[in-house]
Design a protein around this motif. Structure first.
Motif, PDB file in Angstrom:
ATOM      1  N   LEU A 113       1.426  -6.576   9.472  1.00  0.00           N
ATOM      2  CA  LEU A 113       0.295  -6.217   8.618  1.00  0.00           C
ATOM      3  C   LEU A 113       0.103  -4.712   8.506  1.00  0.00           C
ATOM      4  O   LEU A 113      -0.852  -4.259   7.878  1.00  0.00           O
ATOM      5  N   GLY A 114       0.994  -3.954   9.087  1.00  0.00           N
ATOM      6  CA  GLY A 114       0.826  -2.503   9.074  1.00  0.00           C
ATOM      7  C   GLY A 114       1.913  -1.783   8.310  1.00  0.00           C
ATOM      8  O   GLY A 114       2.519  -2.315   7.377  1.00  0.00           O
ATOM      9  N   LYS A 115       2.170  -0.560   8.718  1.00  0.00           N
ATOM     10  CA  LYS A 115       3.155   0.312   8.090  1.00  0.00           C
ATOM     11  C   LYS A 115       4.496  -0.395   7.959  1.00  0.00           C
ATOM     12  O   LYS A 115       4.908  -1.138   8.840  1.00  0.00           O
ATOM     13  N   GLY A 116       5.174  -0.169   6.828  1.00  0.00           N
ATOM     14  CA  GLY A 116       6.467  -0.783   6.608  1.00  0.00           C
ATOM     15  C   GLY A 116       6.421  -1.982   5.683  1.00  0.00           C
ATOM     16  O   GLY A 116       7.463  -2.476   5.254  1.00  0.00           O
ATOM     17  N   THR A 117       5.217  -2.431   5.356  1.00  0.00           N
ATOM     18  CA  THR A 117       5.046  -3.589   4.481  1.00  0.00           C
ATOM     19  C   THR A 117       4.380  -3.157   3.189  1.00  0.00           C
ATOM     20  O   THR A 117       3.330  -2.524   3.209  1.00  0.00           O
ATOM     21  N   ARG A 118       4.993  -3.499   2.057  1.00  0.00           N
ATOM     22  CA  ARG A 118       4.368  -3.191   0.768  1.00  0.00           C
ATOM     23  C   ARG A 118       3.257  -4.190   0.484  1.00  0.00           C
ATOM     24  O   ARG A 118       3.376  -5.365   0.811  1.00  0.00           O
ATOM     25  N   THR A 119       2.207  -3.723  -0.134  1.00  0.00           N
ATOM     26  CA  THR A 119       1.075  -4.588  -0.443  1.00  0.00           C
ATOM     27  C   THR A 119       1.288  -5.297  -1.780  1.00  0.00           C
ATOM     28  O   THR A 119       1.560  -4.668  -2.791  1.00  0.00           O
ATOM     29  N   ASP A 120       1.146  -6.618  -1.760  1.00  0.00           N
ATOM     30  CA  ASP A 120       1.176  -7.378  -3.005  1.00  0.00           C
ATOM     31  C   ASP A 120      -0.138  -7.207  -3.751  1.00  0.00           C
ATOM     32  O   ASP A 120      -0.193  -7.379  -4.965  1.00  0.00           O
ATOM     33  N   SER A 121      -1.196  -6.909  -3.022  1.00  0.00           N
ATOM     34  CA  SER A 121      -2.517  -6.779  -3.635  1.00  0.00           C
ATOM     35  C   SER A 121      -3.252  -5.585  -3.073  1.00  0.00           C
ATOM     36  O   SER A 121      -3.160  -5.291  -1.884  1.00  0.00           O
ATOM     37  N   LEU A 122      -3.975  -4.897  -3.941  1.00  0.00           N
ATOM     38  CA  LEU A 122      -4.845  -3.803  -3.528  1.00  0.00           C
ATOM     39  C   LEU A 122      -6.179  -3.990  -4.232  1.00  0.00           C
ATOM     40  O   LEU A 122      -6.223  -4.238  -5.436  1.00  0.00           O
ATOM     41  N   MET A 123      -7.261  -3.847  -3.502  1.00  0.00           N
ATOM     42  CA  MET A 123      -8.565  -4.037  -4.109  1.00  0.00           C
ATOM     43  C   MET A 123      -9.591  -3.107  -3.476  1.00  0.00           C
ATOM     44  O   MET A 123      -9.550  -2.845  -2.273  1.00  0.00           O
ATOM     45  N   VAL A 124     -10.492  -2.622  -4.307  1.00  0.00           N
ATOM     46  CA  VAL A 124     -11.645  -1.873  -3.829  1.00  0.00           C
ATOM     47  C   VAL A 124     -12.867  -2.766  -3.987  1.00  0.00           C
ATOM     48  O   VAL A 124     -13.096  -3.334  -5.059  1.00  0.00           O
ATOM     49  N   CYS A 125     -13.618  -2.900  -2.921  1.00  0.00           N
ATOM     50  CA  CYS A 125     -14.822  -3.730  -2.930  1.00  0.00           C
ATOM     51  C   CYS A 125     -16.026  -2.842  -2.640  1.00  0.00           C
ATOM     52  O   CYS A 125     -16.059  -2.145  -1.632  1.00  0.00           O
ATOM     53  N   SER A 126     -17.009  -2.874  -3.522  1.00  0.00           N
ATOM     54  CA  SER A 126     -18.252  -2.128  -3.324  1.00  0.00           C
ATOM     55  C   SER A 126     -19.391  -3.124  -3.168  1.00  0.00           C
ATOM     56  O   SER A 126     -19.660  -3.928  -4.061  1.00  0.00           O
ATOM     57  N   ILE A 127     -20.050  -3.083  -2.018  1.00  0.00           N
ATOM     58  CA  ILE A 127     -21.150  -4.003  -1.728  1.00  0.00           C
ATOM     59  C   ILE A 127     -22.452  -3.213  -1.710  1.00  0.00           C
ATOM     60  O   ILE A 127     -22.627  -2.287  -0.916  1.00  0.00           O
ATOM     61  N   ASN A 128     -23.363  -3.555  -2.612  1.00  0.00           N
ATOM     62  CA  ASN A 128     -24.671  -2.915  -2.648  1.00  0.00           C
ATOM     63  C   ASN A 128     -25.547  -3.571  -1.590  1.00  0.00           C
ATOM     64  O   ASN A 128     -25.917  -4.742  -1.704  1.00  0.00           O
TER      65      ASN A 128
END
Length: 382
Positions: A113-128
């Motif tokens: 789950l760390g360095k060396g693995t490309r991300t299939d998904s990237l997301m920014v979550c903003s919680i008010n």
């Protein structure tokens, strides 16, 4: 629909918000092993202008006024005070009133789950934290951005190069964000989480059946499990493997954009199931995804959010770059999604995430935008 759009992976991570942040329980966190990672803040990049605003909001430095010189003019002093109050409120709403998290999804069968693995998904979550509103923006993994050290590549390369710290820095510097926390998940947890909820109801079309079963077979072969083919169209209960296969379909009208819609449909269906699920069912769903999670969040962060969990509502779910400001190009790293004007995309992003009107991008974003335009000049597909 242009063929290059078929190559835009769009894995939506609302599941993390729903199961990890929202529907967890304190004793589950205490009883379950989660990979808690302490990020080195000095390794996370934030554009200077954004960092200064955040420091003002947190009271670490003084709020600026119109003039550094003192004035005996009462009217001018009053004007300065009004401006300070307005600035302080705006900055508080942006940096203190909202909790910003980055979510990364990796397809790692070895638990990496760390360095060396490309991300299939990237997301920014903003919680008010006041209105309990959740806003989600997925970043297409093939988006051509500055991934650090003035190196331009598909944005999912940042995680592989430097893990969550490098990926967070990439998001912050390219988008004028102030993100310091993250959650990374392995997608195999999605299958177990849906099964823990006894499946989800999805309206499957005739066109989708063939592709759904193909994806099922592929995943079943990889995981060494049996699968149950979907044989008819219409609303029906899908198990974890079937629903995950449904999320992956992209070979129908609408390509990846339709796939994103399918993913949102599955998340919505999961929400409906959680509303009627027992505590034990929700607990099973949370536990199912935990072996595939790495996070910088601590128990205190999660407890604070859980105190108002029942009021959380996802009100925005969209993708970056935005329609009208993206294109495709064959770059040295392969077919990429090009933000044709990064500054315009960032302006819209801040409107979507924070309701900011007429946002002024930082000099850093302007520089990156010009560099991308220069590097893709003459290469855009349409």
């Amino acid at each position: 629909m242009n063929n290059w759009k078929k190559h835009i992976p769009f894995y939506v991570l609302e599941l993390l918000v729903l199961l990890v942040v929202i529907y967890g329980s304190v004793w589950v966190f205490r009883a379950t092993r989660v990979e808690k990672v302490n990020l080195n803040a000095s390794n996370i990049d934030v554009n200077d202008e954004i960092k200064k605003e955040a420091q003002i909001a947190k009271g670490e430095i003084d709020t600026p006024t119109k003039s550094d010189t003192s004035s005996s003019d009462n009217e001018a002093e009053a004007s300065d005070d009004i401006d300070k109050e307005k600035i302080s409120k705006e900055l508080y709403d942006k940096y203190n009133g909202k909790f910003n998290i980055a979510f990364f999804g990796v397809d790692s069968r070895e638990g990496q789950l760390g360095k060396g693995t490309r991300t299939d998904s990237l997301m920014v979550c903003s919680i008010n934290m006041e209105t309990h509103e959740v806003r989600l923006v997925s970043v297409y993994r093939d988006t051509y951005l500055n991934v650090g050290k003035d190196s331009y590549n598909k944005c999912n390369a940042a995680y592989a190069i430097g893990g969550p710290e490098r990926a967070i820095s990439m998001l912050n510097t390219n988008m004028d964000l102030y993100v310091t926390d993250y959650v990374t998940v392995g997608f195999e947890g999605l299958i177990d989480a849906i099964d823990a909820l006894d499946g989800v109801v999805i309206d499957v079309t005739e066109e989708e059946i063939f592709h759904l079963n193909n994806y099922q077979k592929s995943m079943a072969d990889t995981l060494g499990v049996e699968y149950t083919p979907v044989v008819y169209a219409g609303p029906q209960m899908l198990n974890g493997l079937q629903a995950t296969a449904y999320c992956r379909i992209r070979y129908t009208n609408g390509s990846d954009f339709k796939r994103a819609e399918r993913q949102r449909d599955v998340i919505t269906a999961m929400l409906e199931r959680t509303k009627v699920a027992s505590v034990s069912k929700l607990t099973d769903a949370v536990i199912a995804i935990f072996p595939n999670i790495s996070t910088s969040l601590n128990l205190g962060d999660i407890i604070d959010m859980m105190s108002i969990a029942s009021d959380y509502k996802v009100t925005v779910s969209t993708g970056f770059p935005f329609d009208g400001h993206l294109n495709g190009a064959n770059m040295s790293c392969g077919l990429s999604v090009i933000p044709t004007d990064l500054t315009k995309n960032v302006v819209k992003l801040h409107k979507v995430l924070y309701d900011e009107e007429d946002y002024k991008p930082s000099d850093t974003v302007k520089k990156y935008s010009q560099k991308i335009k220069s590097m893709t000049n003459g290469k855009l597909l349409y």
